[in-house]
Write a protein that holds these residues in place. Structure first.
Motif, PDB file in Angstrom:
ATOM      1  N   LEU A 110       0.824  -1.214   0.000  1.00  0.00           N
ATOM      2  CA  LEU A 110       0.000   0.000   0.000  1.00  0.00           C
ATOM      3  C   LEU A 110       0.854   1.258   0.000  1.00  0.00           C
ATOM      4  O   LEU A 110       0.528   2.246  -0.660  1.00  0.00           O
ATOM      5  CB  LEU A 110      -0.921   0.003   1.222  1.00  0.00           C
ATOM      6  CG  LEU A 110      -2.187  -0.853   1.146  1.00  0.00           C
ATOM      7  CD1 LEU A 110      -2.945  -0.779   2.466  1.00  0.00           C
ATOM      8  CD2 LEU A 110      -3.087  -0.399   0.000  1.00  0.00           C
ATOM      9  N   SER A 114       0.796   4.202  -2.855  1.00  0.00           N
ATOM     10  CA  SER A 114       0.220   5.469  -2.403  1.00  0.00           C
ATOM     11  C   SER A 114       0.373   6.643  -3.379  1.00  0.00           C
ATOM     12  O   SER A 114      -0.518   7.503  -3.441  1.00  0.00           O
ATOM     13  CB  SER A 114       0.810   5.847  -1.037  1.00  0.00           C
ATOM     14  OG  SER A 114       2.210   6.033  -1.118  1.00  0.00           O
ATOM     15  N   LEU A 147      -3.832   6.142   1.806  1.00  0.00           N
ATOM     16  CA  LEU A 147      -3.114   4.882   1.622  1.00  0.00           C
ATOM     17  C   LEU A 147      -1.920   4.781   2.570  1.00  0.00           C
ATOM     18  O   LEU A 147      -1.640   3.709   3.120  1.00  0.00           O
ATOM     19  CB  LEU A 147      -2.652   4.744   0.173  1.00  0.00           C
ATOM     20  CG  LEU A 147      -3.752   4.558  -0.877  1.00  0.00           C
ATOM     21  CD1 LEU A 147      -3.149   4.472  -2.278  1.00  0.00           C
ATOM     22  CD2 LEU A 147      -4.568   3.297  -0.595  1.00  0.00           C
ATOM     23  N   GLY A 151      -1.482   1.958   5.491  1.00  0.00           N
ATOM     24  CA  GLY A 151      -0.295   1.108   5.493  1.00  0.00           C
ATOM     25  C   GLY A 151       0.495   1.222   6.783  1.00  0.00           C
ATOM     26  O   GLY A 151       0.914   0.208   7.358  1.00  0.00           O
ATOM     27  N   TYR A 241       5.196  -7.540  -2.479  1.00  0.00           N
ATOM     28  CA  TYR A 241       4.263  -8.344  -1.684  1.00  0.00           C
ATOM     29  C   TYR A 241       4.725  -9.799  -1.612  1.00  0.00           C
ATOM     30  O   TYR A 241       4.777 -10.400  -0.531  1.00  0.00           O
ATOM     31  CB  TYR A 241       2.864  -8.267  -2.294  1.00  0.00           C
ATOM     32  CG  TYR A 241       1.853  -9.167  -1.625  1.00  0.00           C
ATOM     33  CD1 TYR A 241       1.182  -8.754  -0.472  1.00  0.00           C
ATOM     34  CD2 TYR A 241       1.575 -10.436  -2.121  1.00  0.00           C
ATOM     35  CE1 TYR A 241       0.263  -9.579   0.154  1.00  0.00           C
ATOM     36  CE2 TYR A 241       0.658 -11.272  -1.504  1.00  0.00           C
ATOM     37  CZ  TYR A 241       0.002 -10.834  -0.361  1.00  0.00           C
ATOM     38  OH  TYR A 241      -0.906 -11.661   0.259  1.00  0.00           O
TER      39      TYR A 241
END
Length: 330
Positions: A110, A114, A147, A151, A241
């Protein structure tokens, strides 16, 4: 072969289910399931009962692992006192990391994503799709901050849940009997996923550069170029990720087994240079935010992060080498 594997082998050799073995030993099926998964270890009296039940010696069930563990524990105790980790605590830690790894990886993704709202609003304003540039900038900045807040909150929340196990990175630990076998087996089961996730993550990060190269090569207009930047961020976020999630799990096994960066020697070294990482990334974050707000070029300021990552590796290696030399001199 660890005790858990021996119980499975002997049970199947006799053609028994977990329920049947539990009935013979006077325990619940869940207890047998925990023994076979390595989540717990049977009491000595149950081991003696299994010895007679399966017509094998207690040495067969215990001796190989016991001798190895006893020698290991003697070595640790001679060298330094350490915190003892039993199988239940090890499993609680590994299960917690497994449950949080994907969430923490998503939080980092995230943060990478952003800038997208601000980039999109800037592109729309520059191409006249949104007439009011200030309004577009305000919407984009609001999206970016939302965002970032989500996060950061996620990272703080999940990081606090893991903080109870910070001692694994700082203290010397002693694994109780059978724990190294349980952790080693889970690590081995994770290896195929780890290799696949790292390969996929690196591939996505490299592929993220392609949209920018395509836009430059074809001389596409600013609107398409801005969209390509957003695609780059999406691909990098997806790659990070995969990498973060896989590395967190791998790191949990290495912490318990005290391998790689978590050997007793490396722990001492990390304590002596622990300040470096915090100071460095605080400075890089300040540089990123300062340049981005000053120049209002959020579509370009992202380049600070990959440069900072490469620079960090070089500087950290140099600082680590100097600290190691200093410790050896003592």
């Amino acid at each position: 072969m660890i005790l858990a594997d021996k119980i499975i082998m002997l049970r199947k050799k006799n053609g028994w289910s977990q329920e049947q073995l539990a009935g013979e030993l006077g325990v619940s099926r869940q207890s047998v399931s925990k023994w076979e998964s390595g989540m717990s270890i049977p009491d000595l009296d149950k081991i003696i009962k299994m010895s007679g039940l399966f017509n094998v010696s207690t040495d067969f069930l215990l001796k190989d692992e016991l001798e190895q563990e006893s020698a290991s524990e003697t070595e640790w105790i001679d060298e330094a006192e350490g915190r003892i980790i039993d199988v239940e605590e090890a499993n609680r830690y590994m299960d917690l990391v497994r449950s949080l790894s994907g969430k923490m990886a998503a939080a980092i993704a995230l943060l990478i994503l952003s800038p997208i709202p601000l980039v999109l609003m800037g592109v729309l304003a520059e191409n006249g799709i949104i007439a009011d540039e200030d309004r577009a900038g305000g919407i984009g900045m609001t999206g970016l901050l939302i965002l970032v807040i989500i996060g950061v909150v996620m990272l703080i929340q999940y990081g606090m849940r893991l903080s109870q196990y910070d001692y694994l990175e700082k203290e010397t630990i002693i694994l109780s009997y059978g724990v190294d076998g349980v952790v080693g087996r889970r690590k081995q089961e994770h290896e195929p996923h780890f290799r696949t996730a790292i390969a996929a993550g690196v591939g996505l990060c490299i592929a993220g550069v392609m949209p920018i190269m395509i836009a430059k090569g074809l001389g596409l207009d600013d609107f398409v170029a801005g969209c390509m930047v957003c695609i780059l961020l999406v691909l990098v976020a997806a790659g990070v990720y995969f990498i973060v999630g896989a590395c967190m799990l791998q790191g949990s096994f290495q912490r318990l087994l005290q391998e790689g960066d978590y050997t007793p020697e490396e722990k001492k070294l990390s304590q002596s240079i622990g300040y470096f990482s915090g100071i460095y990334w605080c400075l890089m974050t300040a540089a990123y935010l300062g340049y981005s707000f000053w120049s209002n070029r959020w579509d370009r300021s992202w380049i600070i992060w990959p440069v900072a990552g490469v620079l960090f590796a070089a500087l950290y290696t140099a600082v680590k080498a100097a600290a190691k030399k200093r410790l050896n001199a003592k």
